[in-house]
Design a protein around this motif. Structure first.
Motif, PDB file in Angstrom:
ATOM      1  N   VAL A 123      -1.648  -0.334  -9.553  1.00 19.47           N
ATOM      2  CA  VAL A 123      -2.214   0.012  -8.250  1.00 19.47           C
ATOM      3  C   VAL A 123      -2.012  -1.124  -7.258  1.00 19.47           C
ATOM      4  O   VAL A 123      -1.579  -0.912  -6.124  1.00 19.47           O
ATOM      5  N   GLN A 124      -2.292  -2.313  -7.699  1.00 14.90           N
ATOM      6  CA  GLN A 124      -2.153  -3.448  -6.795  1.00 14.90           C
ATOM      7  C   GLN A 124      -0.716  -3.614  -6.327  1.00 14.90           C
ATOM      8  O   GLN A 124      -0.451  -3.835  -5.147  1.00 14.90           O
ATOM      9  N   GLN A 139       0.275  -0.939  -3.874  1.00 14.41           N
ATOM     10  CA  GLN A 139      -0.308  -1.198  -2.565  1.00 14.41           C
ATOM     11  C   GLN A 139       0.456  -2.289  -1.818  1.00 14.41           C
ATOM     12  O   GLN A 139       0.769  -2.146  -0.634  1.00 14.41           O
ATOM     13  N   LEU A 140       0.781  -3.360  -2.518  1.00 10.60           N
ATOM     14  CA  LEU A 140       1.501  -4.460  -1.875  1.00 10.60           C
ATOM     15  C   LEU A 140       2.860  -4.009  -1.353  1.00 10.60           C
ATOM     16  O   LEU A 140       3.230  -4.305  -0.219  1.00 10.60           O
ATOM     17  N   ARG A 142       2.691  -1.539   1.525  1.00 12.01           N
ATOM     18  CA  ARG A 142       2.336  -2.233   2.762  1.00 12.01           C
ATOM     19  C   ARG A 142       3.546  -2.928   3.354  1.00 12.01           C
ATOM     20  O   ARG A 142       3.755  -2.921   4.557  1.00 12.01           O
ATOM     21  N   THR A 187      -2.223   2.675   1.965  1.00 10.68           N
ATOM     22  CA  THR A 187      -2.475   3.283   0.669  1.00 10.68           C
ATOM     23  C   THR A 187      -3.842   3.959   0.669  1.00 10.68           C
ATOM     24  O   THR A 187      -4.866   3.289   0.791  1.00 10.68           O
ATOM     25  N   LEU A 240      -6.961  -6.889  -7.484  1.00 14.30           N
ATOM     26  CA  LEU A 240      -7.611  -6.054  -8.499  1.00 14.30           C
ATOM     27  C   LEU A 240      -7.459  -6.743  -9.848  1.00 14.30           C
ATOM     28  O   LEU A 240      -6.512  -6.489 -10.581  1.00 14.30           O
ATOM     29  N   LEU A 294      -6.957   1.161   0.789  1.00 14.74           N
ATOM     30  CA  LEU A 294      -7.007  -0.033  -0.056  1.00 14.74           C
ATOM     31  C   LEU A 294      -6.014  -1.077   0.429  1.00 14.74           C
ATOM     32  O   LEU A 294      -4.864  -0.760   0.732  1.00 14.74           O
ATOM     33  N   CYS A 309      -5.094  -5.101  -0.692  1.00 18.16           N
ATOM     34  CA  CYS A 309      -5.353  -6.339  -1.416  1.00 18.16           C
ATOM     35  C   CYS A 309      -4.694  -7.492  -0.676  1.00 18.16           C
ATOM     36  O   CYS A 309      -3.500  -7.452  -0.403  1.00 18.16           O
ATOM     37  N   PHE A 329      -3.648  -5.585   8.922  1.00 15.20           N
ATOM     38  CA  PHE A 329      -2.931  -4.367   8.542  1.00 15.20           C
ATOM     39  C   PHE A 329      -3.825  -3.142   8.645  1.00 15.20           C
ATOM     40  O   PHE A 329      -3.441  -2.126   9.234  1.00 15.20           O
TER      41      PHE A 329
END
Lengths: 343, 343
Positions: free
Chosen positions: A78-79, A82-83, A86, A92, B69, B94, B96, B115
């Motif tokens: 997931v992380q 998301q990164l 982005r 996300t 996370l 979400l 991070c 962001f």
DNA sequence: TTGTACGCGTTATCAC
DNA sequence: GTGATAACGCGTACAA
């Protein structure tokens, strides 16, 4: 009140179309470019995403639909997703279909998909728990690209992208480790029988046995089904008592955890009493004496691949020439530990 | 092409305003209501969130900005926040701020906030890693409500909401457990010295000592600072060798993990050589012989409270009468294990 | 209670 | 290259 494109136009004396074009990567005269840049900075102009979405029908969001956030494996993916999303400019929208007994899982996952659809997303990355994929029919019909992670849905394989590991190979490698150490009485634990990933891993495990000419005892191949953690634990304990295995292969995160609990409850030590090869890093970094052998999935690569595929699919679709679904298979790695005794 | 409010109007013969009002909870004649309902179903009408956002300036998204996370504690909170926000109709964006050394953390967290701001969110829930909170100035200035979880930023305490546990009390309870068992030579590990949560827990720990009239040895109170995992591990090992503590209190998830690793590396057993009370469930369910005493934070309650506060703040702000920031303090629980030896 | 008309900020289609 | 102008779908004064 935030500055709009009109303010830029007023300040520069240019037309709206020129500003808009430049902002979207078009070419304008150098002097105009400078003027626009200056105005943007001076007015702290930010594009209004809502207005842009209204016009372009693209939201800049990707829905990330998961059963739940329950282990480090899914968390790392997931992380990374998301990164990388982005970095491609996408937000996300996290949506967990959430806890629930199996009987209502179909419903909760459907609701999760419906929710992100309602909110508006350009694509969906999904770790499915509904194995027939009916929850994905609607987005597919709407032309919203879908990318699966971790699991595959064979019925939809020609319509959606997917990223996962070579499950057969991973399980085979794990089994080889135990077989090489001399183990023959191995208990092997897999997801539910209808679960694609679980079946593939079971295949790999059996492959390894067959390849060496060892018999496959179906009774020692346990499909957990969709039972609760507690009853899984009971089942594992029961099988341990029944078969007295010298080794156990647990084919996912949860099963590995429960295997350790079951052994503990049965008063059996690893590896002196029972050898264990697990999955997804369970028991690898606990700071105890035992470090489990573990099949490690490349979570960063999985996340990156999913994000990349998603981004490409969305971009291509936006330009009118949708890309065919992509399938990416990555290799897992067997991480050594000290949980396997040579006999 | 998706149905719009106009299609509903055409089909029912009603005006746009009537449809819109009804869709937003207004009252219309029963016959009209029925007609609208029918048309909505027949045309499979869904409101266009982009158009609504453009008009109302509300996106229906809450930005969830986290360092990363990395553990089950944060994961459970994230999941609960997402579930509850969804129940209130909000999407969860979400974001991070992601890995990075401390020197660039300010930057990454700022980028993460920027962001979600760019994407457009109605509010921000943040687990801050930047202790002075400069990254929150912009949203605050924009009138976007902010809710902190886990940590507090004293400088901004009067402008933002927060949800956290009674850190002093939690640490005091943990210390009491060790003191009751007869331990006096206790090594206590906390976050960085500038970290609010870490300092509060250190206070609680020292309170417990003082309350019984025991001396507080500053050398045994270790603030980890923002060093990497590896160097933290080295530091802990060094302190263990230096002080030969009979017990260790580790005041967060990461420190507890590293404590176990350090003990393992030093060849010390829990609890026979060293007793341990940890945090956030580390070592509680590993399926090994040792089950750690652990301060358990009520993750579900924390998540729910954060989502609820956020939802209320947004709703109130949308109606023109912003709510004052709320602070909610919850109680943690000390979960018994078998990691403390009575001496 | 219901309908009309306008604006939200942007992109896209044309002419120029 | 540039600039009016027309959508995009919805909410909301305002008038009826």
């Amino acid at each position: 009140m935030a500055a709009t494109i009109k303010d830029i136009a007023r300040r520069t004396g240019l037309g709206l179309a020129t500003i808009s074009k430049y902002l979207n990567g078009g070419h304008v005269l150098p002097q105009n470019q400078a003027a626009i840049e200056e105005a943007v900075r001076a007015l702290d102009y930010k594009v209004n995403e809502a207005a842009r979405t209204l016009k372009t029908r693209r939201t800049g969001y990707v829905g990330l639909v998961l059963p739940a956030l329950t282990n480090s494996f899914i968390m790392e993916i997931v992380q990374q997703i998301q990164l990388d999303l982005r970095a491609c400019g996408f937000g996300t929208a996290l949506c967990c279909s959430a806890p629930g007994t199996d009987s209502i899982r179909r419903q909760t996952e459907l609701e999760a998909i419906d929710f992100v659809l309602k909110k508006g997303v350009d694509g969906i990355i999904n770790l499915p728990q509904n194995e027939d994929g009916v929850h994905l029919l609607k987005p597919l019909e709407m032309g919203i690209p879908v990318t699966l992670i971790d699991k595959q849905i064979p019925e939809l394989a020609d319509r959606i992208s997917s990223v996962m590991i070579d499950n057969v190979g991973a399980a085979r490698t794990a089994a080889d480790e135990l077989l090489n150490a001399g183990h023959r009485n191995i208990l092997a634990l897999f997801h539910g029988e209808t679960n694609y990933t679980g079946r593939r891993r079971a295949e790999g495990f059996m492959d390894a046995l067959r390849q060496r000419g060892y018999p496959v005892d179906p009774d020692r191949i346990i499909y957990m089904g969709t039972t609760s953690s507690a009853s899984s634990l009971d089942l594992i304990r029961e099988k341990i008592r029944q078969f007295r295995p010298t080794a156990i292969f647990a084919a996912n995160f949860g099963l590995t955890s429960r295997t350790l609990e079951a052994l503990e409850a049965e008063g059996l030590r690893v590896p002196s009493d029972v050898s264990v090869v697990g999955f997804d890093g369970v028991g690898v970094n606990d700071g105890y004496g035992v470090k489990l052998w573990s099949v490690m999935q490349p979570t960063v690569q999985i996340g990156s691949a999913a994000a990349q595929i998603m981004s490409e699919q969305i971009t291509a679709a936006a330009q009118g020439n949708p890309l065919p679904p992509q399938v990416r298979t990555l290799q897992a790695q067997l991480l050594p530990g000290n949980s396997v005794r040579i006999i």
